[in-house]
Scaffold this active site. Structure first.
Site, short mmCIF file in Angstrom:
data_model
loop_
_atom_site.label_atom_id
_atom_site.label_comp_id
_atom_site.label_asym_id
_atom_site.label_seq_id
_atom_site.Cartn_x
_atom_site.Cartn_y
_atom_site.Cartn_z
N CYS A 122 2.41 39.87 -54.10
CA CYS A 122 1.25 39.17 -53.55
C CYS A 122 1.06 39.51 -52.06
CB CYS A 122 1.43 37.67 -53.76
SG CYS A 122 0.23 36.65 -52.91
N CYS B 43 0.80 36.42 -49.76
CA CYS B 43 2.13 35.80 -49.67
C CYS B 43 2.97 36.49 -48.60
CB CYS B 43 2.88 35.88 -51.01
SG CYS B 43 2.06 35.02 -52.35
#
Length: 160
Positions: free
Chosen positions: A84, A87
């Site tokens: 991600c 993230c």
């Protein structure tokens, strides 16, 4: 055969190179030890600085999650994944926040790929999702990787 206009300069530089090579053959074992010690000391120093700045966060799993959120202190749980992009943007902020709020709150990170039970139970549909718990009760839900550290810290500490 091609001739070089400054053949004497070439010979001079070649002899200088050979002299340096000869001297360095004696100094090489000493130099490598010094360089090795220098590099190792740099690694130790940067590791210490990293842990001083970044603080320590708890790795949350499906097994320890219930015990983790049933704390008197507020608990921030970052649900993330290795693949991600957002993230990866907010991850260092969360890790740094762990050092800033040490003793006042608990900061944890849960990899949703390795732990799927808790995220599905809590209805985590997008990552990064940051949840704040206190005494086992969900207090706040923040979604996305565009949360400033100050806002995150303020939101977490208002539940302290």
């Amino acid at each position: 055969m091609q001739s070089y206009p400054n053949n004497n300069i070439f010979k001079h530089n070649y002899l200088k190179y050979k002299k340096i090579q000869f001297v360095s053959s004696f100094l090489y074992p000493i130099g490598t030890k010094i360089i090795r010690l220098f590099v190792l000391s740099l690694i130790k120093i940067t590791t210490l600085i990293y842990y001083k700045i970044m603080g320590k966060y708890v790795v949350a799993t499906d097994a320890n999650f219930d015990e983790l959120i049933n704390s008197d202190q507020p608990v921030l749980v970052d649900f993330w994944a290795e693949w991600c992009g957002p993230c990866k943007m907010i991850g260092p902020i969360v890790e740094e926040l762990a050092g800033d709020v040490e003793g006042q709150a608990i900061v944890a990170k849960m990899d949703v790929d390795a732990n799927s039970t808790v995220p599905s139970t809590l209805g985590i549909r997008s990552i990064p999702t940051l949840l704040i718990f206190k005494n086992g009760e969900l207090k706040e839900r923040l979604v996305g990787g565009n949360i400033p550290k100050a806002v995150l810290s303020q939101t977490l500490l208002k539940h302290a």
